[in-house]
Motif scaffolding. Structure first.
Motif, PDB file in Angstrom:
ATOM      1  N   LEU A 155      36.269  28.682  34.341  1.00 13.27           N
ATOM      2  CA  LEU A 155      37.688  28.368  34.362  1.00 13.27           C
ATOM      3  C   LEU A 155      38.381  29.303  35.333  1.00 13.27           C
ATOM      4  O   LEU A 155      38.127  30.499  35.335  1.00 13.27           O
ATOM      5  N   ALA A 156      39.285  28.765  36.145  1.00 19.00           N
ATOM      6  CA  ALA A 156      40.071  29.572  37.062  1.00 19.00           C
ATOM      7  C   ALA A 156      41.533  29.534  36.615  1.00 19.00           C
ATOM      8  O   ALA A 156      42.026  28.522  36.132  1.00 19.00           O
ATOM      9  N   SER A 157      42.211  30.666  36.794  1.00 17.49           N
ATOM     10  CA  SER A 157      43.637  30.749  36.467  1.00 17.49           C
ATOM     11  C   SER A 157      44.455  30.087  37.569  1.00 17.49           C
ATOM     12  O   SER A 157      43.915  29.679  38.609  1.00 17.49           O
ATOM     13  N   GLY A 158      45.744  30.079  37.362  1.00  8.54           N
ATOM     14  CA  GLY A 158      46.650  29.688  38.424  1.00  8.54           C
ATOM     15  C   GLY A 158      46.588  30.724  39.535  1.00  8.54           C
ATOM     16  O   GLY A 158      46.096  31.840  39.342  1.00  8.54           O
ATOM     17  N   ARG A 159      47.079  30.365  40.698  1.00  9.97           N
ATOM     18  CA  ARG A 159      47.034  31.259  41.856  1.00  9.97           C
ATOM     19  C   ARG A 159      48.389  31.900  42.057  1.00  9.97           C
ATOM     20  O   ARG A 159      49.422  31.299  41.773  1.00  9.97           O
ATOM     21  N   VAL A 160      48.349  33.154  42.550  1.00  9.07           N
ATOM     22  CA  VAL A 160      49.579  33.915  42.705  1.00  9.07           C
ATOM     23  C   VAL A 160      49.461  34.813  43.947  1.00  9.07           C
ATOM     24  O   VAL A 160      48.361  35.264  44.277  1.00  9.07           O
ATOM     25  N   ASN A 161      50.579  35.043  44.619  1.00  7.23           N
ATOM     26  CA  ASN A 161      50.573  35.947  45.773  1.00  7.23           C
ATOM     27  C   ASN A 161      50.672  37.380  45.293  1.00  7.23           C
ATOM     28  O   ASN A 161      51.532  37.704  44.484  1.00  7.23           O
ATOM     29  N   ARG A 162      49.779  38.211  45.781  1.00  8.32           N
ATOM     30  CA  ARG A 162      49.725  39.632  45.405  1.00  8.32           C
ATOM     31  C   ARG A 162      49.409  40.483  46.624  1.00  8.32           C
ATOM     32  O   ARG A 162      48.992  40.006  47.664  1.00  8.32           O
ATOM     33  N   CYS A 163      49.538  41.768  46.407  1.00  4.86           N
ATOM     34  CA  CYS A 163      49.172  42.841  47.342  1.00  4.86           C
ATOM     35  C   CYS A 163      50.000  42.764  48.594  1.00  4.86           C
ATOM     36  O   CYS A 163      49.801  43.302  49.589  1.00  4.86           O
TER      37      CYS A 163
END
Length: 122
Positions: A114-122
Motif C-alpha cells: 500500500l502506498a500513501s498519498g503523495r506530498v511535497n517535502r524537503c
C-alpha cells in the motif's frame, strides 16, 4: 463494518491509506489491513509510518519512504523492516533528497502493499 468506517474517515482526512485483507491462504479472513501515512518532515529528515492492524499470523513488514522521480525508478530515502510482525506501527526515517514528491509504502511478506498519498517535502 468498523474497518469500513475507519477507512472512509481516514480517506477524508487524507493522512492514511488502507489496504484490505492481509491473511495467508487457508486462514479465516479477518478484518485486516495495511496503513501508510503521508511522510512528515523534521528539518532535513523525512519519516513515514506503516501499519498492520487486526491481522492474524506473523509477517515480515517493510516500510519505505520514497521520492517520486518521473521517467526514473522512485528513490528509496528511508527503509525499515521487521520480521515476525503481528500488528502495530513501524516508522522509517531518512534524509531528504531535495525538494520533490514523497510517499510512504508499506509491504507485507504476504504480497500485499500500500502506498500513501503523495506530498511535497524537503
Amino acid at each position: 463494518m468498523a474497518v469500513g468506517v475507519l477507512t472512509a474517515g481516514t480517506v477524508l482526512v487524507g493522512a492514511t491509506a488502507w489496504a484490505g485483507t492481509d491473511t495467508a491462504i487457508g486462514h479465516a479472513a479477518a478484518p485486516c489491513g495495511l496503513g501508510a501515512s503521508i511522510p512528515s518532515q523534521y528539518g532535513n529528515t523525512v519519516a513515514g509510518t506503516g501499519s498492520r492492524t487486526e491481522c492474524g499470523g506473523k509477517v515480515t513488514l517493510t516500510v519505505q519512504v520514497r521520492k517520486h522521480r518521473p521517467a526514473w525508478p522512485d528513490l528509496t530515502v528511508a527503509e525499515t523492516t521487521r520480521t515476525d510482525f503481528t500488528s502495530g506501527n513501524l516508522t522509517a526515517r531518512g534524509g531528504c533528497e531535495g525538494k520533490g514528491t514523497y510517499f510512504t509504502e508499506t509491504r507485507s511478506s504476504t504480497g500485499n502493499k500500500l502506498a500513501s498519498g503523495r506530498v511535497n517535502r524537503c
